[in-house]
Design an enzyme around this catalytic site. Structure first.
Site, mmCIF file in Angstrom:
data_model
loop_
_atom_site.group_PDB
_atom_site.id
_atom_site.type_symbol
_atom_site.label_atom_id
_atom_site.label_comp_id
_atom_site.label_asym_id
_atom_site.label_seq_id
_atom_site.Cartn_x
_atom_site.Cartn_y
_atom_site.Cartn_z
ATOM 1 C CG ASP A 229 62.604 44.540 73.984
ATOM 2 O OD1 ASP A 229 63.280 43.811 74.730
ATOM 3 O OD2 ASP A 229 61.366 44.423 73.866
ATOM 4 C CG ASP B 88 61.197 38.052 74.308
ATOM 5 O OD1 ASP B 88 60.881 37.170 73.491
ATOM 6 O OD2 ASP B 88 62.162 37.954 75.091
ATOM 7 C CG ASN C 90 57.544 45.485 74.673
ATOM 8 O OD1 ASN C 90 58.734 45.177 74.819
ATOM 9 N ND2 ASN C 90 56.573 44.880 75.324
#
Length: 336
Positions: A51, A53, A162
């Site tokens: 991922d 961001d 996240n």
């Protein structure tokens, strides 16, 4: 800061509009892009999906204490400056993991912003494939990264993200990493590299979070390698052997409650509180029952039972569906 992050993602997402018509949306979800075969460099390797961001970087429309990169994008006929804070070790993480994996950066952000950030993170072109918001699957207005669309064997795919929303379709393939914002002492990525190197040798990486648990808690465990041969992992004591401990027990900061891999110190605190409450309950019971000896108030719990209880708590915390695994989530706008 969380509010700034949310507004950034929301504005970026508005650049791509999804219309929920039965004919168009279904095809877009099921076949977002034509996934190419592995490159010659990565052929035969396992696939590491990362991922962007809050995993590799943190971005904001407002200047931060440290701005490693400033990206200009045009949205809705206006130009915006996006300030980007790179997670410590992100460059080396890409460089090192590219030696063992096919690398894919999969973000829910738009390509106009993400490509500039990935170019900065990966100046040597080590990332094999880039996927963006339009490649996400829409499920109940949630953006999900469906790993089955990558046309790779799922026993060889790992996702580091996240957000639990991202891997709700394939939770056994995911490592739920702590959010990154502005903490330049963060060491999540460097500490993850030795574990990923080991995992690249496995025939089946699933369930990733259980292998991480074994790696962090046991000096020895068995696995089947890519050739189908049973192997034994030995964790030999070295001067840098504290890596596993650091992986699970970062410095005690407000981040402690968010850590999705495992936090020993956090669990110890929970166990101490639970034990304290049990002691209080025993004392109350003793006072109410005169026939019970006062010595019972100071009775020491069985060690093996205590250990088993602790292991159970640790294993429960690795369940990505548990409340402890939610953490801070990016709030995406409602799709129209």
């Amino acid at each position: 800061m969380r509010q700034q992050t949310s507004s950034l993602i929301q504005l970026l997402c508005k650049c791509l509009k999804f219309r929920k018509t039965k004919s168009q949306c279904y095809e877009q979800i099921k076949n977002p892009i034509e996934i190419p075969a592995q490159t010659e460099r990565s052929k035969g390797r396992k696939t590491l999906v990362i991922d962007l961001d809050e995993t590799l970087v943190h971005s904001s429309f407002e200047p931060m204490k440290i701005n490693d990169l400033i990206v200009e994008v045009s949205m809705n006929d206006q130009k915006y400056k996006i300030y980007v804070n790179i997670r410590p070790g992100a460059h080396d993480f890409i460089k090192e993991t590219s030696k063992y994996f096919e690398l894919i950066v999969f973000t829910a952000s738009i390509s106009e912003y993400a490509n500039s950030v990935i170019d900065f993170l990966d100046p040597h072109g080590l990332v094999d494939l880039r996927l963006f918001r339009e490649n996400c699957t829409i499920y109940k207005d949630i953006l999900v990264k469906d790993l089955s669309l990558l046309k790779r064997n799922l026993d060889s795919v790992i996702l580091i993200d996240n957000s639990v929303n991202s891997f709700m379709f394939q939770p056994m393939n995911a490592v739920h990493i702590l959010n990154y914002f502005e903490d330049k002492t963060d060491q999540e990525l460097p500490l993850m590299i030795p574990f990923l190197k080991l995992l690249s040798q496995f025939q089946d990486v699933r369930p990733v979070h259980e292998w991480l648990f074994k790696y962090a808690h046991f000096d020895k465990f068995e696995y089947i390698d890519v050739m189908g041969t049973k192997q034994v992992f030995y964790d030999l004591p070295t001067s840098s052997d504290t890596q596993r401990e650091k992986l699970l027990s970062p410095a005690e900061t407000p981040k402690l409650e968010e850590h999705q891999i495992l936090i020993k110190s956090g669990n110890q605190i929970k166990n101490e509180k639970k034990q304290k409450q049990e002691d209080i309950n025993v004392e109350i019971e003793d006072q109410q029952n005169d026939s019970i000896s006062a010595d019972r108030c100071t009775e020491t719990p069985n060690k093996s039972e205590s250990n088993n209880e602790q292991i159970t708590v640790l294993r429960d915390n690795l369940n990505i569906n548990s409340p402890n695994s939610v953490g801070k989530q990016i709030l995406f706008p409602q799709l129209q």
